[in-house]
Design a protein around this motif. Structure first.
Motif, PDB file in Angstrom:
ATOM      1  N   GLY A  69      73.119  89.769 116.793  1.00  0.00           N
ATOM      2  CA  GLY A  69      72.057  90.709 116.439  1.00  0.00           C
ATOM      3  C   GLY A  69      72.473  92.143 116.740  1.00  0.00           C
ATOM      4  N   GLY A  74      68.071  79.685 127.289  1.00  0.00           N
ATOM      5  CA  GLY A  74      69.227  80.526 126.938  1.00  0.00           C
ATOM      6  C   GLY A  74      70.364  79.640 126.478  1.00  0.00           C
ATOM      7  N   GLY A  75      71.586  80.044 126.799  1.00  0.00           N
ATOM      8  CA  GLY A  75      72.730  79.223 126.420  1.00  0.00           C
ATOM      9  C   GLY A  75      73.550  79.861 125.323  1.00  0.00           C
ATOM     10  N   GLY A  76      74.575  79.147 124.894  1.00  0.00           N
ATOM     11  CA  GLY A  76      75.535  79.706 123.947  1.00  0.00           C
ATOM     12  C   GLY A  76      74.939  80.023 122.593  1.00  0.00           C
ATOM     13  N   PHE A  77      74.076  79.161 122.108  1.00  0.00           N
ATOM     14  CA  PHE A  77      73.513  79.412 120.778  1.00  0.00           C
ATOM     15  C   PHE A  77      72.653  80.676 120.787  1.00  0.00           C
ATOM     16  CE2 PHE A  77      74.481  74.916 120.077  1.00  0.00           C
ATOM     17  CZ  PHE A  77      75.045  74.994 118.816  1.00  0.00           C
ATOM     18  N   LEU A 129      73.563  84.346 119.147  1.00  0.00           N
ATOM     19  CA  LEU A 129      72.691  84.945 118.136  1.00  0.00           C
ATOM     20  C   LEU A 129      72.291  86.360 118.541  1.00  0.00           C
ATOM     21  CD1 LEU A 129      70.438  81.878 117.268  1.00  0.00           C
ATOM     22  CD2 LEU A 129      72.027  83.018 115.738  1.00  0.00           C
ATOM     23  N   VAL A 130      71.977  86.548 119.829  1.00  0.00           N
ATOM     24  CA  VAL A 130      71.579  87.883 120.279  1.00  0.00           C
ATOM     25  C   VAL A 130      72.757  88.847 120.150  1.00  0.00           C
ATOM     26  CG1 VAL A 130      70.898  89.220 122.292  1.00  0.00           C
ATOM     27  CG2 VAL A 130      69.754  87.056 121.796  1.00  0.00           C
ATOM     28  N   LEU A 184      71.906  85.702 128.856  1.00  0.00           N
ATOM     29  CA  LEU A 184      71.391  84.445 128.309  1.00  0.00           C
ATOM     30  C   LEU A 184      72.428  83.333 128.441  1.00  0.00           C
ATOM     31  CD1 LEU A 184      69.516  85.338 125.000  1.00  0.00           C
ATOM     32  CD2 LEU A 184      68.567  84.370 127.089  1.00  0.00           C
ATOM     33  N   VAL A 222      80.869  78.058 122.293  1.00  0.00           N
ATOM     34  CA  VAL A 222      79.754  78.042 121.340  1.00  0.00           C
ATOM     35  C   VAL A 222      79.305  79.470 121.048  1.00  0.00           C
ATOM     36  CG1 VAL A 222      77.361  77.331 121.001  1.00  0.00           C
ATOM     37  CG2 VAL A 222      78.978  75.751 122.047  1.00  0.00           C
ATOM     38  N   MET A 227      63.045  80.488 121.236  1.00  0.00           N
ATOM     39  CA  MET A 227      63.928  81.651 121.271  1.00  0.00           C
ATOM     40  C   MET A 227      64.935  81.595 120.114  1.00  0.00           C
ATOM     41  SD  MET A 227      66.556  82.732 124.229  1.00  0.00           S
ATOM     42  CE  MET A 227      65.460  82.447 125.551  1.00  0.00           C
ATOM     43  N   ASN A 231      68.246  73.084 133.018  1.00  0.00           N
ATOM     44  CA  ASN A 231      67.778  73.154 131.635  1.00  0.00           C
ATOM     45  C   ASN A 231      68.341  71.942 130.889  1.00  0.00           C
ATOM     46  OD1 ASN A 231      67.209  73.651 129.006  1.00  0.00           O
ATOM     47  ND2 ASN A 231      68.022  75.745 128.980  1.00  0.00           N
ATOM     48  N   ILE A 243      79.396  73.136 115.806  1.00  0.00           N
ATOM     49  CA  ILE A 243      79.917  74.502 115.667  1.00  0.00           C
ATOM     50  C   ILE A 243      81.078  74.531 114.680  1.00  0.00           C
ATOM     51  CG2 ILE A 243      79.086  75.375 117.879  1.00  0.00           C
ATOM     52  CD1 ILE A 243      81.762  74.905 119.088  1.00  0.00           C
ATOM     53  N   VAL A 264      80.310  83.380 113.406  1.00  0.00           N
ATOM     54  CA  VAL A 264      79.688  82.863 112.189  1.00  0.00           C
ATOM     55  C   VAL A 264      78.696  83.872 111.622  1.00  0.00           C
ATOM     56  CG1 VAL A 264      78.031  81.161 111.351  1.00  0.00           C
ATOM     57  CG2 VAL A 264      79.996  80.418 112.670  1.00  0.00           C
ATOM     58  N   VAL A 265      77.801  84.347 112.499  1.00  0.00           N
ATOM     59  CA  VAL A 265      76.760  85.254 112.002  1.00  0.00           C
ATOM     60  C   VAL A 265      77.388  86.545 111.495  1.00  0.00           C
ATOM     61  CG1 VAL A 265      74.703  86.544 112.617  1.00  0.00           C
ATOM     62  CG2 VAL A 265      75.035  84.239 113.496  1.00  0.00           C
ATOM     63  N   ASP A 288      63.485  77.053 124.620  1.00  0.00           N
ATOM     64  CA  ASP A 288      64.816  77.275 124.030  1.00  0.00           C
ATOM     65  C   ASP A 288      64.735  77.307 122.529  1.00  0.00           C
ATOM     66  OD1 ASP A 288      67.089  77.516 125.836  1.00  0.00           O
ATOM     67  OD2 ASP A 288      66.282  75.681 126.724  1.00  0.00           O
ATOM     68  N   LEU A 316      65.140  84.142 116.843  1.00  0.00           N
ATOM     69  CA  LEU A 316      66.379  84.893 116.581  1.00  0.00           C
ATOM     70  C   LEU A 316      66.900  84.576 115.184  1.00  0.00           C
ATOM     71  CD1 LEU A 316      68.194  84.447 119.991  1.00  0.00           C
ATOM     72  CD2 LEU A 316      67.460  86.619 118.971  1.00  0.00           C
ATOM     73  N   GLY A 372      71.902  80.013 130.932  1.00  0.00           N
ATOM     74  CA  GLY A 372      71.457  78.953 130.031  1.00  0.00           C
ATOM     75  C   GLY A 372      71.423  77.566 130.636  1.00  0.00           C
ATOM     76  N   LEU A 410      67.421  86.993 111.866  1.00  0.00           N
ATOM     77  CA  LEU A 410      68.683  87.151 111.146  1.00  0.00           C
ATOM     78  C   LEU A 410      68.532  86.695 109.690  1.00  0.00           C
ATOM     79  CD1 LEU A 410      71.157  86.001 113.887  1.00  0.00           C
ATOM     80  CD2 LEU A 410      70.980  88.276 112.885  1.00  0.00           C
ATOM     81  N   ASN A 419      69.906  72.349 127.409  1.00  0.00           N
ATOM     82  CA  ASN A 419      71.238  72.947 127.422  1.00  0.00           C
ATOM     83  C   ASN A 419      72.274  71.967 127.960  1.00  0.00           C
ATOM     84  OD1 ASN A 419      73.386  74.774 129.082  1.00  0.00           O
ATOM     85  ND2 ASN A 419      72.753  75.709 127.150  1.00  0.00           N
ATOM     86  N   VAL A 455      74.676  93.231 113.981  1.00  0.00           N
ATOM     87  CA  VAL A 455      73.907  93.362 112.740  1.00  0.00           C
ATOM     88  C   VAL A 455      73.122  94.665 112.757  1.00  0.00           C
ATOM     89  CG1 VAL A 455      71.992  92.380 111.426  1.00  0.00           C
ATOM     90  CG2 VAL A 455      73.765  90.892 112.326  1.00  0.00           C
ATOM     91  N   LEU A 477      67.746  72.278 118.154  1.00  0.00           N
ATOM     92  CA  LEU A 477      68.367  73.560 118.434  1.00  0.00           C
ATOM     93  C   LEU A 477      69.596  73.788 117.562  1.00  0.00           C
ATOM     94  CD1 LEU A 477      68.274  75.188 121.801  1.00  0.00           C
ATOM     95  CD2 LEU A 477      70.314  75.514 120.444  1.00  0.00           C
ATOM     96  N   PHE A 515      70.526  77.971 109.372  1.00  0.00           N
ATOM     97  CA  PHE A 515      70.871  79.356 109.073  1.00  0.00           C
ATOM     98  C   PHE A 515      72.172  79.411 108.269  1.00  0.00           C
ATOM     99  CE2 PHE A 515      73.337  83.131 110.278  1.00  0.00           C
ATOM    100  CZ  PHE A 515      72.492  84.121 109.808  1.00  0.00           C
ATOM    101  N   ALA A 573      80.503  79.416 107.465  1.00  0.00           N
ATOM    102  CA  ALA A 573      80.786  80.856 107.431  1.00  0.00           C
ATOM    103  C   ALA A 573      81.998  81.143 106.552  1.00  0.00           C
ATOM    104  CB  ALA A 573      81.031  81.362 108.851  1.00  0.00           C
ATOM    105  N   VAL A 593      81.733  81.203 118.757  1.00  0.00           N
ATOM    106  CA  VAL A 593      81.670  80.705 117.381  1.00  0.00           C
ATOM    107  C   VAL A 593      80.416  81.235 116.682  1.00  0.00           C
ATOM    108  CG1 VAL A 593      81.392  78.669 115.931  1.00  0.00           C
ATOM    109  CG2 VAL A 593      82.987  78.610 117.813  1.00  0.00           C
TER     110      VAL A 593
END
Lengths: 139, 777, 115
Positions: free
Chosen positions: A44, A33-36, A40-41, A24, A117, B653, B732, B750, A124-125, B650, B657, A28, B661, B735, A47, C77, C84, B757, A120
């Motif tokens: 996941g 897709g991309g960093g965010f 998150l994946v 992803l 990104v 998705m 994209n 970020i 964070v998650v 985007d 996600l 992206g 979470l 992005n 997690v 985004l 979150f 966090a 980070v």
């Protein structure tokens, strides 16, 4: 939750998720897709491990303290802004290498930024979920 | 030579910052070392004397905020130089004096920080050529004065006095700022030297100039404690003696007088100048001595005579003739010299005997010979005895009054009355404590350390020397300053001790005679004054107190009403106010999307919307956490679906996600969070339901209006769409915006995430000291 | 379709406001979460909604043709991820407030600073 099935499948799925997260991240720039999303994946994946095997295992598999991930990610993202400064462009201006690499595709500072990104978000998650699901559950 | 003017200010401010460190290293001795700093400044300023006596000026210019036309302009002319020498010269003695007076105090370093901060600001005030820079320094003196008056910060009276001084002078300062800005706009320049060179008659004829004059006068009057703002000055005597000596007699309170003199060439052209300034000065002059006669405290007596002198100076500048200005300058120099000395002597008496009541001390000349000599010299100058500078000042004062046209006799009577009382008070402050029989005091009296008498002695001698040889100080200091105030150099300044048998000399004789009588009656006046103390409660100070308590009461009420601590009320205020604002403007904006632009209803999106609505309603009505979390999950996934259906892959998705979470998060928190409790009554729920529904309707209308308006301005989006591939090598666009076009925003975001966090980690990991459940409530 | 979307957003706002006005701290947290959903959708629709026009530069062309507005999407985004973070933070706060004061009633949390 000590289920053998969950543990076994959990690790497998986690590995797949991690690979998918890299996928992803790299695609992206041209496709969803991309960093965010990637971060998150990836989070996941950990997690999932945490849910099946508990926080300590997840932490061990992660290998790095999530707090360090925050710092590393921010540094990577910020570092991607500096090359532009050397040629007199504003901070964070995108710089590209024209050659097309296998797997990575075109490489440029925005990809580095997106990687920051990703790191980070992962940090964070993980930090949040580990804290709330925490080892220090009850006082 | 221009740089010298900056260097002098810089070394004083520099000394302020190293003072606390120096005090830790050297202890009490640091004061003696620090005293060399103003001495150096004084030498620098003295080196300018020949240039300025020859009619020149020393200027320095440096851009400060060029875009606002602000420059750091310094310009030293005769008037500035007189003040600069006084500030730096007396500064030396005050610094040394403080070393003895505040001997052994732990926070002496802090005291010197404030004192030198004040000194630097004051030097800045009198050498600024730019009015805005002058204002900044002016306010700095107010603040440092606040800190110095409140030096004994554990005493409530001290704090109240400091606050009072700050509020009164600060308010005046704000008025003055308004006046300065108006003046600058009107005249087209903020530079004093240019302002004074303008055609004053044309400027004052402009409409609105009266406002400029009144506003600037407010600043000057509050600073120089003119009636009706005089009350803060006597109260400021809560400060330690060196502060009273320095700020509240010799320097800071004269800043107002300085401003009047500085802008004299311009402002005095106004027809309102004389009718406002001269009477205010006269009232202050008489009020000061009249109230001084009733005081039973040496410092208060000196404070009230200072008030009177400030009134005299204001009055003279208000009269504004050549003779009056000359008298004002001589009087000012004389007063600074003798009053600084007398304050220090009064402080020494307090320090060595433990009392400041003039009726309780006497005969100290044997115990404190140096202090007595200094006080005598200064007191003679204050009383206006021949051969001292005070005498010269008084002569010129009388001459100016006699020369004033028209109501000459009135001015003379006012002037002589003030001088008679001044004589009596000088005797009370400088003669009474040292002569006559030795009276028993709380502490056994002995001579103060040398640091505490060297200054007063030298200041007294300076007064004597300037009186005996008036030509030197006259030519070097007084004449250039008079030229600066009058704005021209074509005045012949004759300045001498002996004028021959003139009317002024006769008036001086009358003054001495009446003064002696009044001095002898003074103890009885002091005794009787207690009966009139009630009058003091009716003065302007009472207005100040009412205003202050009224403001505090209002602020208290407002805070309690609006900051009531109920989250619900804050939110209600925000929601209702937002809804009201939207409803106000909406009717004119609302145009429903025309039917051609509408996308026809389709099965899948409608079902998703219905699911979201059902989820939202269920979340509100759910009786247990489990169902509520489930309902939230439905809403979140539904929103994700909507993103997906309307071209935001985007977003879809990421949303899905995050929702996953978030579900995990809720489940993890499930065990830790309290069960749903049911606090609200049915009535409250219905009320909130109605409000919420109303807000929902408003937002629905907003969305419709926004869609009907034909979409937002797309030019930015269009640019980004067009440059995405050529400039950023990405197809994209979302992005590309995140990591390239708006990467700095993303970097900020970020960072926020990282902080959130860390916050979660800290809240979960670290716990407050009392973690007992339901502990300390 | 737009009208249905508008009503959906309105309902989300209403539900968020209603939950924010409750006294139980968990419901308030849920209100915050719903509010961010509502705001995200609001911004999403501000760009005009479009079907089948994802903001990607296709094939040989160098610009977006007939596609959804990418700018609000980029804003949302990050907002999704940040909401979150906010959710996690408020949950942690709710937990800590409950632990250290023994109440989940926001009316009782008025005076914790004064202690």
């Amino acid at each position: 939750m000590n289920s053998v099935i969950l543990t076994t499948v959990g690790r497998l799925v986690a590995a797949l998720l991690l690979i998918f997260s890299f996928f992803l991240l790299l695609r992206g720039h041209n496709l969803p897709g991309g960093g965010f999303a990637g971060g998150l994946v990836a989070a996941g994946a950990f997690v999932l491990v945490m849910l099946s095997e508990g926080v300590p295992t997840a932490r061990r598999l992660l290998g790095v303290d999530p707090a360090k991930l925050l710092g590393i990610g921010l540094l990577v993202a910020m570092a991607s802004g500096f090359p532009a400064l050397f040629i007199g462009k504003p901070f964070l201006t995108g710089m590209w290498d024209k050659t097309v690499w296998p797997v990575l595709g075109k490489v440029g500072t925005p990809l580095v930024f997106d990687t920051g990104v990703y790191i980070v978000v992962l940090g964070v998650v993980c930090m949040i979920v580990f804290s709330l699901g925490g080892e220090d559950a009850e006082d | 030579m221009g740089q010298l003017s900056v260097i002098a200010i810089a070394i004083v401010f520099g000394a302020a910052f190293i003072a606390p460190w120096l005090h830790r290293r050297l202890g009490d001795k640091c004061g003696i070392v620090l005293g060399l700093v103003p001495l150096a400044a004084a030498v620098l300023y003295a080196s300018m004397v020949p240039t300025i006596a020859a009619g020149g000026a020393v200027a320095f210019r440096s851009e400060w905020v060029p875009s606002l036309g602000l420059a750091f302009d310094l310009r030293i002319d005769g008037l500035s130089l007189l003040f600069l020498l006084l500030i730096s010269g007396i500064g030396v003695f005050v610094t040394w004096y403080a070393a003895g007076y505040l001997h052994g105090k732990k926070d002496l370093g802090r005291f010197y920080l404030y004192l030198f901060g004040f000194m630097g600001s004051m030097l800045g005030v009198v050498s600024s050529d730019h009015l805005v820079a002058l204002f900044v320094f002016w306010e700095l003196t107010s603040i440092s004065s606040y800190l110095l008056i409140g030096y004994y910060h554990t005493a409530a009276r001290s704090r109240a006095s400091a606050l009072q001084a700050l509020l009164v002078t600060g308010t005046g300062g704000l008025a003055m700022l308004a006046g300065i800005l108006l003046l600058g706009r009107m005249a087209g320049t903020y530079r004093v030297s240019e302002l004074n060179a303008l055609d004053a008659a044309a400027l004052v004829a402009q409409p609105g100039f009266a406002a400029v004059l009144v506003l600037i006068l407010l600043g000057a009057f509050t600073k120089s404690a003119q009636f009706p703002f005089h009350f803060w000055l006597p109260n400021a005597m809560e400060a330690p003696a060196p502060v009273s000596s320095y700020l509240h007699s010799a320097t800071m309170v004269k800043a107002g007088v300085f401003l009047l003199a500085r802008l004299h060439p311009l402002l005095s052209a106004s027809p309102l100048w004389m009718p406002i300034v001269a009477p205010v000065g006269a009232v202050t002059m008489l009020l000061g001595v009249a109230m001084g006669l009733g005081q039973r405290d040496l410092k208060k007596i000196l404070a009230y005579t200072t008030l009177s002198v400030l009134g005299t100076l204001t009055m003279l500048l208000g009269i504004g003739t050549e003779a009056a200005v000359k008298a004002a300058m001589v009087y000012l120099l004389a007063h600074a010299l003798y009053k600084a000395a007398l304050f220090m002597c009064a402080g020494s008496i307090d320090h060595e005997t433990g009392t400041r009541d003039p009726d309780a001390v006497g005969g100290l000349r044997r115990a404190m010979p140096f202090t007595a000599a200094a006080a005598l010299l200064a007191g003679l100058s204050m009383a206006g005895f021949p051969a001292l500078l005070g005498f010269v000042g008084k002569e010129y004062f009388y001459k100016a009054l006699i020369a004033t046209d028209g109501q000459g006799a009135l001015w003379e009577i006012l002037g002589v009355s003030a001088s008679v009382a001044m004589f009596a008070l000088a005797a009370t402050a400088a003669w009474k404590p040292f002569f006559g029989p030795l009276l028993p005091t709380p502490k056994h009296p002995h001579e103060a350390p040398w640091t505490m008498w060297i200054g007063p002695i030298l200041l007294g001698v300076a007064g004597l020397k300037a009186g005996l040889f008036p030509g030197i100080s006259g030519g070097m200091l007084i004449a250039p300053s008079v030229h600066a105030v009058l704005g021209s150099a074509d005045h012949e300044i004759a300045y001498k001790l002996w004028h021959g048998w003139t009317l002024a000399l006769g008036l001086s004789g009358v003054t001495v005679a009446l003064g002696i009588v009044l001095y002898l009656a003074a103890p009885r006046i002091r005794a009787a004054s207690a009966r009139f103390a009630v009058l003091g409660r009716l003065g302007p100070e009472r207005c100040y107190e009412l205003l202050l308590s009224g403001t505090l009461g209002f602020a208290d009420w407002l805070t309690r009403t609006t900051q009531n601590g109920y989250l619900r009320n804050y939110l209600l205020t925000i929601f209702l106010f937002t809804a009201a604002l939207v409803l106000w403007t909406l009717p004119s904006e609302l145009s429903l999307p025309d039917s051609s632009a509408l996308i026809p209803l389709q099965f899948l999106p409608v079902v998703v919307c219905l699911l979201i609505i059902a989820g939202a309603v269920a979340a509100c009505l759910a009786l247990s956490r489990f169902y509520a979390i489930l309902a939230l999950g439905v809403v979140g996934l539904g929103v994700g679906m909507l993103f997906f259906l309307f071209s935001g892959p985007d977003l879809a998705m990421t949303q899905i996600l995050v929702e996953t979470l978030a579900l995990v998060l809720f489940v993890l928190a499930f065990y830790r969070l309290p069960l749903f409790s049911h606090y609200s009554k049915l009535g409250t729920k219905i009320r909130d339901g109605i409000i919420a529904a109303g807000f929902g309707v408003v937002m629905t209308l907003v969305v419709l209006a926004e869609m009907g308006a034909g979409g937002a301005d797309m030019s930015v989006s269009k640019f980004m769409g067009e440059s995405s591939l050529p400039l950023a090598n990405g197809r994209n666009v979302v992005n590309v915006i995140l990591v390239d076009f708006r990467a700095l925003d993303t970097l900020g975001e970020i960072t926020v995430l990282a902080i959130a966090a860390l916050g979660v980690w800290a809240i979960m990991r670290l716990r407050p000291k009392n973690t007992e459940k339901g502990g300390d409530k | 379709m737009q009208i249905v979307l508008a009503i959906t957003i309105g309902v989300l706002y209403a539900a968020a406001v209603y939950l924010l006005l409750r006294r139980g701290v968990v419901r308030v947290v849920m209100g915050v979460s719903l509010l961010s959903q509502a705001v995200n959708l609001l911004i999403f629709t501000a760009g005009g909604i479009k079907e089948g026009g994802s903001p990607f530069v296709a094939g040989a062309s160098t610009s977006l043709a007939n596609a959804a507005d990418p700018l609000p999407q980029a804003l949302i985004l990050t907002a999704i991820v940040i909401s979150f973070g906010v959710l996690a933070f408020t949950l942690a706060m709710a937990y800590r407030a409950d632990k250290s004061t023994g109440t989940d009633d926001v009316d009782d949390l008025r005076s914790t600073d004064a202690q």
